[in-house]
Design an enzyme around this catalytic site. Structure first.
Site, PDB file in Angstrom:
ATOM      1  N   LYS A  30       0.850  -1.185   0.000  1.00  0.00           N
ATOM      2  CA  LYS A  30       0.000   0.000   0.000  1.00  0.00           C
ATOM      3  C   LYS A  30       0.890   1.241   0.000  1.00  0.00           C
ATOM      4  O   LYS A  30       2.012   1.206   0.450  1.00  0.00           O
ATOM      5  CB  LYS A  30      -0.919  -0.004   1.218  1.00  0.00           C
ATOM      6  N   LYS A 114      -3.856   5.711   5.519  1.00  0.00           N
ATOM      7  CA  LYS A 114      -3.496   4.928   6.704  1.00  0.00           C
ATOM      8  C   LYS A 114      -2.003   5.098   7.014  1.00  0.00           C
ATOM      9  O   LYS A 114      -1.612   5.290   8.172  1.00  0.00           O
ATOM     10  CB  LYS A 114      -3.819   3.451   6.520  1.00  0.00           C
TER      11      LYS A 114
END
Length: 145
Positions: A30, A114
């Site tokens: 990610k 995040k």
């Protein structure tokens, strides 16, 4: 592929010929590409063209929970329903499942946010004390997502 975001392009460079033999690539990575600032599905398309099926596995999940056989459910984001179905079926067990979603870009952006929230939480912990602002940072990241 399971590599940190800084190494994503390096792995593609090093193993392009090998990875290019497949028409499916699944990643756990990610973030954003450190060279061009693009999302990783765009990097995959840059390297292998639009016909390679790409999917992203996204938690949360914890190794301790898996080893204790607790129920874990993660997302599998892909624009390719066949790949999503294959991954969901191949990994399903009594304590683990993948939930397919076509919202690949959404999952990628949520992963970026995040990571930013985690960095900000660490900085905040150092400056203001552990956990003092963590909930506000997480809430803001969720709201932005």
């Amino acid at each position: 592929m399971a590599v940190n975001s800084a190494g994503f392009r390096d792995i593609l460079d090093k193993y392009k010929n090998y990875l290019g033999m497949s028409n499916e690539i699944v990643s756990l990575t990610k973030g954003i590409d450190h060279q061009k600032g693009t999302l990783f599905h765009e990097v995959i398309e840059e390297y292998f063209g639009p016909n390679v099926e790409y999917g992203l596995i996204s938690g949360p999940s914890f190794a301790k929970d898996l080893s204790e056989r607790k129920n874990i459910s993660v997302s599998f984001a892909s624009h390719h329903t066949g790949l999503s179905k294959t991954m969901a079926e191949a990994t399903k067990s009594s304590c683990f499942s993948m939930n397919p979603t076509s919202k690949l870009v959404h999952i990628e952006i949520a992963g970026v946010l995040k990571n930013v929230a985690a960095i900000l939480s660490g900085m905040s912990d150092k400056l203001f004390g552990i956990g003092v602002h963590t909930n506000r940072i997480i809430k803001k990241a969720c709201d932005e997502t």
